[in-house]
Design a protein around this motif. Structure first.
Motif, short mmCIF file in Angstrom:
data_model
loop_
_atom_site.label_atom_id
_atom_site.label_comp_id
_atom_site.label_asym_id
_atom_site.label_seq_id
_atom_site.Cartn_x
_atom_site.Cartn_y
_atom_site.Cartn_z
N ARG A 71 46.10 48.75 43.94
CA ARG A 71 46.02 47.30 44.23
C ARG A 71 46.53 46.47 43.06
NH1 ARG A 71 41.14 48.83 46.73
NH2 ARG A 71 39.99 48.42 44.80
N LYS A 72 46.18 46.86 41.84
CA LYS A 72 46.65 46.11 40.68
C LYS A 72 48.16 46.24 40.50
CE LYS A 72 42.34 46.18 38.05
NZ LYS A 72 41.65 46.66 36.82
N LEU A 73 48.71 47.42 40.82
CA LEU A 73 50.16 47.60 40.70
C LEU A 73 50.93 46.72 41.68
CD1 LEU A 73 50.42 51.48 40.22
CD2 LEU A 73 50.79 49.71 38.51
N PHE A 74 50.33 46.50 42.86
CA PHE A 74 51.01 45.68 43.87
C PHE A 74 50.62 44.20 43.78
CE2 PHE A 74 51.84 49.79 45.66
CZ PHE A 74 53.02 49.64 46.37
N ARG A 75 49.71 43.87 42.87
CA ARG A 75 49.29 42.48 42.75
C ARG A 75 50.43 41.54 42.38
NH1 ARG A 75 44.03 41.91 39.38
NH2 ARG A 75 43.33 43.16 41.16
N PRO A 76 51.35 41.93 41.47
CA PRO A 76 52.48 41.01 41.17
C PRO A 76 53.30 40.64 42.41
CG PRO A 76 52.35 42.74 39.52
CD PRO A 76 51.38 43.11 40.59
N ILE A 77 53.44 41.58 43.35
CA ILE A 77 54.19 41.28 44.57
C ILE A 77 53.45 40.24 45.40
CG2 ILE A 77 55.13 42.26 46.69
CD1 ILE A 77 55.46 44.89 45.28
N ALA A 78 52.11 40.41 45.54
CA ALA A 78 51.33 39.43 46.29
C ALA A 78 51.36 38.07 45.61
CB ALA A 78 49.88 39.93 46.44
N THR A 79 51.27 38.06 44.28
CA THR A 79 51.34 36.79 43.54
C THR A 79 52.70 36.12 43.73
OG1 THR A 79 49.80 37.69 41.90
CG2 THR A 79 51.07 35.73 41.28
N LEU A 80 53.76 36.93 43.65
CA LEU A 80 55.11 36.39 43.84
C LEU A 80 55.27 35.83 45.25
CD1 LEU A 80 58.04 36.05 42.85
CD2 LEU A 80 58.47 38.39 43.66
N SER A 81 54.77 36.55 46.25
CA SER A 81 54.86 36.07 47.63
C SER A 81 54.12 34.76 47.81
CB SER A 81 54.29 37.14 48.57
OG SER A 81 54.24 36.66 49.89
N SER A 82 52.91 34.66 47.22
CA SER A 82 52.15 33.42 47.34
C SER A 82 52.85 32.26 46.65
CB SER A 82 50.75 33.63 46.75
OG SER A 82 50.01 32.44 46.77
N GLU A 83 53.44 32.54 45.49
CA GLU A 83 54.14 31.48 44.74
C GLU A 83 55.33 30.94 45.53
OE1 GLU A 83 56.99 31.06 40.80
OE2 GLU A 83 55.67 32.80 41.01
N ILE A 84 56.13 31.84 46.11
CA ILE A 84 57.30 31.40 46.87
C ILE A 84 56.87 30.69 48.15
CG2 ILE A 84 59.35 32.21 48.10
CD1 ILE A 84 59.59 34.44 46.08
N ASP A 85 55.78 31.18 48.78
CA ASP A 85 55.33 30.59 50.04
C ASP A 85 54.82 29.17 49.84
OD1 ASP A 85 54.76 30.94 52.91
OD2 ASP A 85 52.67 30.75 52.29
N GLN A 86 54.28 28.86 48.66
CA GLN A 86 53.73 27.53 48.40
C GLN A 86 54.79 26.52 47.97
OE1 GLN A 86 50.61 28.10 45.54
NE2 GLN A 86 49.26 29.16 46.97
N ARG A 87 56.01 26.95 47.82
CA ARG A 87 57.07 26.02 47.40
C ARG A 87 57.47 25.11 48.55
NH1 ARG A 87 61.70 28.81 43.62
NH2 ARG A 87 60.35 29.53 41.92
#
Length: 458
Positions: free
Chosen positions: A180-196
């Motif tokens: 889960r921690k290894l894939f957390r950057p992907i989830a964070t990146l997805s959330s960041e782009i989605d909120q733009r």
């Protein structure tokens, strides 16, 4: 089951977690079997070593044997003692055994047993027997029941598996958390782009991302750059076209004014009036297009504390002549003023478009109220009118460029609310549409939430 298979085929994280868990389970089972067998064999070796030590001790101490009379045990309550029971006897005394069982000593071991370890069955019970010739030439037998030996060995082997039983679930939890921690950057990146918003096309920061994800982020950044260039080209085209059209329309407007001042028949004056109104609508449309192109640009504007009441006053000064034509009651409610953080020009454009929209669609003799209050830590600017309002089905579309509600004869460009939304997206403001009269579903109430720069003043 089909749902799990679908998730497993679509989710890399789930597939990795399941694969690692199965690998850990298989390794744990194989290691457990190896540890169990090794511990079992080692326990037997230690038991054999105990038999040898007893024999050596008997030889060194020059001990003598005296067999007890009667049975060794007469109940099953002494079964636990079998684990520690060792039988020592002279091998030659096996011929003196009183029976063919293991209840009394000496036991009927074969007198022909060779020196060393062997397994002998006596009375249906297997014994592990060590035969040794002492320094005095006597042959002794040290024996122990194999059932008791196997029980001890199994208990020792099961105890050796205890670390595996503890570490296996712990390792599964650690692996699951690590995945889960290894894939957390992907989830964070997805959330960041989605909120733009549509205007936020700046590159994604890839410095903190794993190496495997960076090529994907680089491709996204290249796509964002191409989209930004395309949008910038479109905005420049709209702005350039509006600039090019402004001069001819201005010239047409001046010529129409001169023509109106000339001696003309009443019929000519009557036909000139629609022409002048059309030219004026064209000029307004060009001004709105220029404003929309400006607010949609990527250029960041500086923010500073702005007085809401001061902007209200300036907007009313500009638009009051339009309100007077329709005899509208327009004004500001309340005396509380609030300083908000936004570019003054942006706030002026936003409020002016909302008030202009309210004046256009409010019937003659209607009412328009402007207000500002604190609402959950933010400034809530509200413009309410007594017009027809906007039905729920159209509220999502009224922000589209050139969209105008059906059933209205009011002239307009359909860009006012598009400009308002573009400013709100760029400045982080929030807009909500509602009815002034929620019971009758009449009137339009537009609320805009902005960040507060300082405490409200009276």
């Amino acid at each position: 089951m089909d749902g799990f298979k679908k998730r497993l085929s679509e989710s890399v994280q789930l597939r990795l977690s399941v694969t690692l868990s199965l690998a850990i389970l298989i390794v744990a089972i194989l290691a457990g079997i190896f540890a169990f067998v090794s511990a079992f064999d080692e326990a037997h070796e230690m038991q054999d070593a105990t038999l040898r030590q007893v024999a050596v001790l008997f030889d060194r101490q020059h001990m003598t044997l005296q067999y007890p009379e009667g049975q060794i045990s007469d109940s099953d309550d002494d079964d636990d003692d079998d684990e520690s029971r060792l039988v020592i006897q002279y091998l030659a005394d096996s011929s003196k055994a009183s029976g063919n069982n293991d209840d009394v000593t000496p036991l009927p071991f074969p007198t022909t047993l060779a020196d060393g370890l062997s397994t002998v069955t006596v009375g249906g019970e297997a014994f592990r027997v060590l035969v040794k010739t002492t320094a005095r030439g006597e042959r002794i037998a040290v024996a122990q029941e194999t059932g008791a030996r196997d029980k001890d060995a199994r208990e020792s082997a099961w105890r050796s598996l205890l670390p595996f039983l503890i570490l296996f679930p712990v390792l599964l939890l650690v692996v699951g958390d690590l995945v889960r921690k290894l894939f957390r950057p992907i989830a964070t990146l997805s959330s960041e782009i989605d909120q733009r918003t549509e205007q936020e096309l700046h590159p994604v920061d890839e410095s903190h991302l794993p190496t495997e994800i960076r090529p994907f982020v680089v491709a996204i950044n290249r796509l964002l750059e191409r989209v930004a260039n395309t949008l910038d080209t479109q905005r420049r085209f709209v702005a350039d076209a509006a600039h090019e059209l402004r001069s001819p329309l201005t010239a047409l407007s001046l010529q129409a004014e001169r023509l109106a001042a000339a001696d003309m028949s009443p019929q000519a004056h009557e036909r000139l009036a629609p022409l002048r109104r059309g030219i004026e609508r064209g000029r307004n449309l060009i001004d709105q297009l220029l404003t929309l192109a400006k607010v949609q640009s990527d250029n960041s504007t500086p923010i500073s504390p702005v007085s809401v009441h001061d902007v209200y006053r300036r907007v009313l000064e500009d638009l009051l002549p339009l309100a007077d034509i329709k005899h509208l009651d327009i004004g500001v409610e309340g005396t509380q003023d609030i300083q908000v953080l936004i570019d003054e020009t942006d706030l002026m454009t936003l409020i002016k478009n909302l008030v202009d929209n309210a004046i256009r669609y409010t019937p003659e003799g209607g009412r328009i109220d402007l207000s500002v209050v604190m609402d959950q830590g933010a400034a809530r600017l509200q413009i309410k009118d007594s017009g027809p309002g906007i039905v729920l089905e159209e509220r999502a579309r009224v922000f589209d460029p050139f969209y105008r509600s059906l059933g209205t004869d009011e002239a307009g460009s359909g860009l006012g609310l598009s400009i308002v939304q573009a400013i709100a997206q760029r400045t982080g403001a929030r807009i909500d549409l509602g009815f002034t009269d929620e019971v009758e579903h009449r009137g339009l109430s537009v609320s805009v939430w902005l960040r507060v720069a300082s405490k409200p003043s009276l």
